[in-house]
Design a protein around this motif. Structure first.
Motif, PDB file in Angstrom:
ATOM      1  N   UNK A 176       0.821  -1.211   0.000  1.00  0.00           N
ATOM      2  CA  UNK A 176       0.000   0.000   0.000  1.00  0.00           C
ATOM      3  C   UNK A 176       0.854   1.259   0.000  1.00  0.00           C
ATOM      4  N   UNK A 177       0.230   2.319  -0.466  1.00  0.00           N
ATOM      5  CA  UNK A 177       0.730   3.673  -0.299  1.00  0.00           C
ATOM      6  C   UNK A 177      -0.228   4.329   0.689  1.00  0.00           C
ATOM      7  N   UNK A 178       0.334   4.994   1.686  1.00  0.00           N
ATOM      8  CA  UNK A 178      -0.459   5.604   2.748  1.00  0.00           C
ATOM      9  C   UNK A 178      -0.417   7.119   2.620  1.00  0.00           C
ATOM     10  N   UNK A 205     -10.346  13.825  -0.878  1.00  0.00           N
ATOM     11  CA  UNK A 205      -9.675  12.533  -0.708  1.00  0.00           C
ATOM     12  C   UNK A 205     -10.218  11.809   0.522  1.00  0.00           C
ATOM     13  N   UNK A 206     -10.445  12.525   1.606  1.00  0.00           N
ATOM     14  CA  UNK A 206     -11.026  11.914   2.806  1.00  0.00           C
ATOM     15  C   UNK A 206     -12.395  11.327   2.527  1.00  0.00           C
ATOM     16  N   UNK A 207     -13.226  12.072   1.811  1.00  0.00           N
ATOM     17  CA  UNK A 207     -14.577  11.594   1.472  1.00  0.00           C
ATOM     18  C   UNK A 207     -14.521  10.438   0.483  1.00  0.00           C
ATOM     19  N   UNK A 208     -13.623  10.538  -0.510  1.00  0.00           N
ATOM     20  CA  UNK A 208     -13.492   9.464  -1.510  1.00  0.00           C
ATOM     21  C   UNK A 208     -12.997   8.173  -0.873  1.00  0.00           C
ATOM     22  N   UNK A 209     -12.092   8.296   0.095  1.00  0.00           N
ATOM     23  CA  UNK A 209     -11.589   7.106   0.794  1.00  0.00           C
ATOM     24  C   UNK A 209     -12.702   6.470   1.618  1.00  0.00           C
ATOM     25  N   UNK A 269      -5.832   1.945  -8.371  1.00  0.00           N
ATOM     26  CA  UNK A 269      -6.161   1.138  -7.207  1.00  0.00           C
ATOM     27  C   UNK A 269      -7.398   1.669  -6.513  1.00  0.00           C
ATOM     28  N   UNK A 270      -7.525   1.361  -5.228  1.00  0.00           N
ATOM     29  CA  UNK A 270      -8.690   1.796  -4.461  1.00  0.00           C
ATOM     30  C   UNK A 270      -8.250   2.510  -3.187  1.00  0.00           C
ATOM     31  N   UNK A 271      -9.097   3.414  -2.753  1.00  0.00           N
ATOM     32  CA  UNK A 271      -8.884   4.163  -1.519  1.00  0.00           C
ATOM     33  C   UNK A 271      -9.754   3.585  -0.410  1.00  0.00           C
ATOM     34  N   UNK A 272      -9.248   3.636   0.804  1.00  0.00           N
ATOM     35  CA  UNK A 272     -10.054   3.259   1.968  1.00  0.00           C
ATOM     36  C   UNK A 272      -9.521   4.020   3.179  1.00  0.00           C
ATOM     37  N   UNK A 322      -9.624  15.553  12.970  1.00  0.00           N
ATOM     38  CA  UNK A 322      -9.833  15.643  11.526  1.00  0.00           C
ATOM     39  C   UNK A 322      -8.850  14.767  10.728  1.00  0.00           C
ATOM     40  N   UNK A 323      -7.842  14.184  11.385  1.00  0.00           N
ATOM     41  CA  UNK A 323      -6.849  13.362  10.694  1.00  0.00           C
ATOM     42  C   UNK A 323      -7.514  12.101  10.142  1.00  0.00           C
ATOM     43  N   UNK A 324      -7.271  11.847   8.863  1.00  0.00           N
ATOM     44  CA  UNK A 324      -7.740  10.614   8.228  1.00  0.00           C
ATOM     45  C   UNK A 324      -6.552   9.918   7.602  1.00  0.00           C
ATOM     46  N   UNK A 325      -6.340   8.679   8.015  1.00  0.00           N
ATOM     47  CA  UNK A 325      -5.314   7.827   7.434  1.00  0.00           C
ATOM     48  C   UNK A 325      -5.955   7.097   6.263  1.00  0.00           C
ATOM     49  N   UNK A 326      -5.400   7.331   5.080  1.00  0.00           N
ATOM     50  CA  UNK A 326      -5.962   6.762   3.856  1.00  0.00           C
ATOM     51  C   UNK A 326      -5.009   5.727   3.290  1.00  0.00           C
ATOM     52  N   UNK A 327      -5.557   4.570   3.009  1.00  0.00           N
ATOM     53  CA  UNK A 327      -4.794   3.496   2.366  1.00  0.00           C
ATOM     54  C   UNK A 327      -5.141   3.497   0.881  1.00  0.00           C
TER      55      UNK A 327
END
Length: 157
Positions: free
Chosen positions: A42-44, A53-57, A80-83, A111-116
């Motif tokens: 993964x790329x984080x 990006x937060x909403x899309x993930x 790829x896909x976001x989560x 407000x921090x979102x960790x996105x994979x």
């Protein structure tokens, strides 16, 4: 170069890239700093919850990450896909002082979102470097051959 070799080259070189352009389906690309983790596949990314990006993930959207780095000798687009990832240990692992600049309360900011970003496929151009590429172009021009300044291929993760 085999698919396995090109995949290894991708991970080796993307670790030396700081920023690329990330976009989910239907959105414009935006510069985002990544944390590459070959072992996770993964790329984080870190972003704020309210961003596109937060909403899309959170919606699990498909995305594309574009990389262009002459210094790291890699050019690629990765699909790829976001989560959203909620594992605090992963956040602790990838957090850096640069990330702290974006959030008032640091990694404890609500407000921090960790996105994979989980790569599925990629098209990769791995160059041999400027000096080698220039030499190859010059010798090809003198010999009437076509220059080959690196490796190009498609990979599946």
């Amino acid at each position: 170069m085999t698919d396995t070799d090109l995949k290894a080259t991708f991970w080796d070189r993307v670790e030396n890239v700081n920023v690329g352009m990330l976009s989910a389906d239907g959105t414009n690309p935006r510069p985002m700093a990544h944390h590459a983790h070959r072992d996770d596949g993964a790329l984080w990314f870190l972003t704020a919850d309210h961003t596109d990006i937060g909403k899309d993930a959170a919606a699990g959207k498909s995305a594309r990450y574009q990389i262009a780095s002459g210094d790291a000798k890699i050019y690629a687009f990765v699909d790829g896909t976001l989560s959203v990832e909620t594992d605090r240990a992963k956040l602790e692992e990838i957090w850096s002082p640069m990330d702290a600049a974006w959030f008032e309360d640091g990694k404890d900011d609500p407000d921090v979102r960790l996105v994979r970003f989980t790569p599925k496929t990629a098209e990769v151009w791995a160059s041999d470097g400027t000096a080698k590429a220039l030499y190859d172009m010059a010798t090809s021009a003198m010999g009437g051959d076509t220059a080959s300044p690196g490796t190009h291929g498609k990979i599946t993760f």
